[in-house]
Design a protein around this motif. Sequence first.
Motif, mmCIF file in Angstrom:
data_model
loop_
_atom_site.group_PDB
_atom_site.id
_atom_site.type_symbol
_atom_site.label_atom_id
_atom_site.label_comp_id
_atom_site.label_asym_id
_atom_site.label_seq_id
_atom_site.Cartn_x
_atom_site.Cartn_y
_atom_site.Cartn_z
ATOM 1 N N LEU A 105 -6.039 2.649 -3.048
ATOM 2 C CA LEU A 105 -6.845 1.529 -2.683
ATOM 3 C C LEU A 105 -6.493 0.473 -2.202
ATOM 4 C CD1 LEU A 105 -9.487 1.774 -5.862
ATOM 5 C CD2 LEU A 105 -9.976 2.090 -3.542
ATOM 6 N N PRO A 106 -5.382 -0.378 -2.863
ATOM 7 C CA PRO A 106 -4.837 -1.421 -2.026
ATOM 8 C C PRO A 106 -4.518 -1.166 -0.624
ATOM 9 C CG PRO A 106 -4.007 -1.354 -4.300
ATOM 10 C CD PRO A 106 -4.660 -0.148 -4.089
ATOM 11 N N LEU A 107 -4.049 -0.131 -0.351
ATOM 12 C CA LEU A 107 -3.284 0.246 1.093
ATOM 13 C C LEU A 107 -4.505 0.481 1.997
ATOM 14 C CD1 LEU A 107 -0.576 2.934 -0.187
ATOM 15 C CD2 LEU A 107 -0.232 0.492 0.316
ATOM 16 N N GLY A 108 -5.637 0.952 1.292
ATOM 17 C CA GLY A 108 -6.887 1.066 2.299
ATOM 18 C C GLY A 108 -7.314 -0.212 2.880
ATOM 19 N N TYR A 109 -7.436 -1.288 1.798
ATOM 20 C CA TYR A 109 -8.063 -2.433 2.147
ATOM 21 C C TYR A 109 -7.260 -3.162 3.003
ATOM 22 C CZ TYR A 109 -10.784 -2.005 -2.165
ATOM 23 O OH TYR A 109 -11.755 -1.456 -3.186
ATOM 24 N N LEU A 110 -5.809 -2.887 3.327
ATOM 25 C CA LEU A 110 -5.022 -3.347 4.494
ATOM 26 C C LEU A 110 -4.906 -2.671 5.602
ATOM 27 C CD1 LEU A 110 -1.688 -4.541 2.159
ATOM 28 C CD2 LEU A 110 -3.709 -5.921 3.173
ATOM 29 N N GLY A 111 -5.631 -1.537 5.647
ATOM 30 C CA GLY A 111 -5.807 -0.801 6.892
ATOM 31 C C GLY A 111 -4.365 0.063 7.186
ATOM 32 N N VAL A 112 -3.720 0.259 6.229
ATOM 33 C CA VAL A 112 -2.538 1.329 6.333
ATOM 34 C C VAL A 112 -3.068 2.758 6.734
ATOM 35 C CG1 VAL A 112 -0.688 2.281 5.266
ATOM 36 C CG2 VAL A 112 -1.258 -0.125 4.563
ATOM 37 N N THR A 113 -2.196 3.227 7.707
ATOM 38 C CA THR A 113 -2.503 4.571 8.072
ATOM 39 C C THR A 113 -2.765 5.690 7.113
ATOM 40 O OG1 THR A 113 -0.445 5.176 8.731
ATOM 41 C CG2 THR A 113 -1.628 4.133 10.261
ATOM 42 N N ALA A 114 -3.398 6.523 7.378
ATOM 43 C CA ALA A 114 -3.480 7.524 6.340
ATOM 44 C C ALA A 114 -2.211 8.386 6.050
ATOM 45 C CB ALA A 114 -4.610 8.708 6.404
ATOM 46 N N ARG A 115 -1.289 8.444 6.876
ATOM 47 C CA ARG A 115 0.142 9.192 6.842
ATOM 48 C C ARG A 115 0.861 8.255 5.951
ATOM 49 N NH1 ARG A 115 3.758 10.867 11.800
ATOM 50 N NH2 ARG A 115 5.736 11.746 10.463
ATOM 51 N N GLU A 116 0.959 7.108 6.251
ATOM 52 C CA GLU A 116 1.880 6.043 5.546
ATOM 53 C C GLU A 116 1.154 5.789 4.265
ATOM 54 O OE1 GLU A 116 4.611 4.442 6.402
ATOM 55 O OE2 GLU A 116 4.992 6.005 8.237
ATOM 56 N N LYS A 118 -0.187 8.162 2.170
ATOM 57 C CA LYS A 118 -0.091 9.013 1.498
ATOM 58 C C LYS A 118 1.317 9.291 1.132
ATOM 59 C CE LYS A 118 -0.273 14.216 1.684
ATOM 60 N NZ LYS A 118 -0.817 15.408 2.271
ATOM 61 N N LYS A 119 2.344 8.745 1.898
ATOM 62 C CA LYS A 119 3.688 8.731 1.692
ATOM 63 C C LYS A 119 3.946 7.669 0.480
ATOM 64 C CE LYS A 119 8.261 7.657 4.126
ATOM 65 N NZ LYS A 119 8.952 7.258 4.938
ATOM 66 N N ARG A 120 3.561 6.516 0.664
ATOM 67 C CA ARG A 120 3.772 5.563 -0.249
ATOM 68 C C ARG A 120 3.175 5.893 -1.534
ATOM 69 N NH1 ARG A 120 6.939 1.797 -2.466
ATOM 70 N NH2 ARG A 120 5.686 -0.192 -3.129
ATOM 71 N N VAL A 121 1.804 6.566 -1.845
ATOM 72 C CA VAL A 121 1.250 7.052 -2.812
ATOM 73 C C VAL A 121 1.871 8.115 -3.670
ATOM 74 C CG1 VAL A 121 -0.731 8.103 -4.064
ATOM 75 C CG2 VAL A 121 -1.018 6.360 -2.306
ATOM 76 N N THR A 122 2.577 9.053 -2.713
ATOM 77 C CA THR A 122 3.457 10.075 -3.474
ATOM 78 C C THR A 122 4.804 9.577 -4.050
ATOM 79 O OG1 THR A 122 2.786 11.356 -1.757
ATOM 80 C CG2 THR A 122 4.597 12.149 -2.799
ATOM 81 N N GLU A 123 5.196 8.576 -3.349
ATOM 82 C CA GLU A 123 6.502 7.935 -3.734
ATOM 83 C C GLU A 123 6.407 7.006 -4.993
ATOM 84 O OE1 GLU A 123 8.789 3.896 -2.653
ATOM 85 O OE2 GLU A 123 8.028 5.081 -0.917
#
Length: 367
Positions: A105-116, A118-123
């Motif tokens: 969620l926080p990444l989505g609010y910042l407009g982070v790309t789906a690929r990045e 997913k990588k961060r969430v997995t980590e």
Amino acid sequence: MIALEKLTKVYGQGPSAVTVLDNLDFSVAAGEIFAVVGPSGAGKSTLAQCVNLLERPTSGSVVVNGENLSSLSEEKLRIARRRIGTIFQSDGLFSRRTAAENVALPLGYLGVTARESKKRVTELLDRVGLSSRANHYPHELSGGQRQRVGIARALALRPSILLADEATSGLDPESTTSITTLLKELRDDLGLSILFITHEMETVLKVADSVARLDHGHIVESGRVVDLLRDASSPLGLALNPVRVPLAGGLDEAAWVVSYTSSAVPTDWVTRLSSALSTPVSLLGASIETINGSVVGNATIGLRASDASAVVAAAAALGLDARPGVLAPVPASAAPDAASDAAENAAPDAAPDAAENAAREPAEVAA
């Protein structure tokens, strides 16, 4: 690091104004876990809201890595808040989103790309031990697992500060231990400053390096956890590790409470104290443990008549503080034994006397 400088929060104005936080001053260094404890109504919740600037302080400053966040405009504050990750009392997860979607969620609010993203969430899910639960919904997770998802979400924007507001409240002991262990690992690995707000004294012992007690909006005592535990005069130290109810001592024993004040207390201090005082020492109760690599604690001992100053001096020589204590009352079951002994001792003499008097009286009447 984060520092609070003369932080004050007042609600209302004039005669009806209520000061909830009054000139708070403390700092949390990088790599430190600082706990704030206090009773209900002490101001802990307001403190949490002021730290992440959900509530603007009436006066004073919240300084993060040298920048005064409380003086920023709303626009700049929204950006600055990314440096502070918050772990809430309830996990705060969205029930219709999976664990992975909640962390994202926080990444989505910042407009982070789906690929990045997913990588961060997995980590992050791997970091908190939940990679196998990424597609599970909150109702499919335990309380401890949901809180781990909350921690992963708090870390999403790579903050330097973690604010844990009653993060272990309501968790079972095993889950509490797993969360405190995780927080310490994150502190060590990421160099985080963690402000841990709680009312659970036992949890403070598990997680904190330093602690402050908040009462009616004031910091009434603070310090390193080990230092407080080794200060026999510290109310906060005693609250963190209270003297346990001891066993009943002997009838001729006086109670003493001894507290560890040094790292040099020998493991055989009971034997050494007995030798120094030339009297037996009864161990009636103890609470001794290792906190942050240091042995701390207290014990209640029973001593036969001894000079008080000699006891204090002998204990001090061993790295202990000694103060008169209170023994537990002698169990009621012990009383009949004492009474029976007294009666038994008196009976052999009393019975012949009673028989002799009884035999004499009829003879005197007959005469």
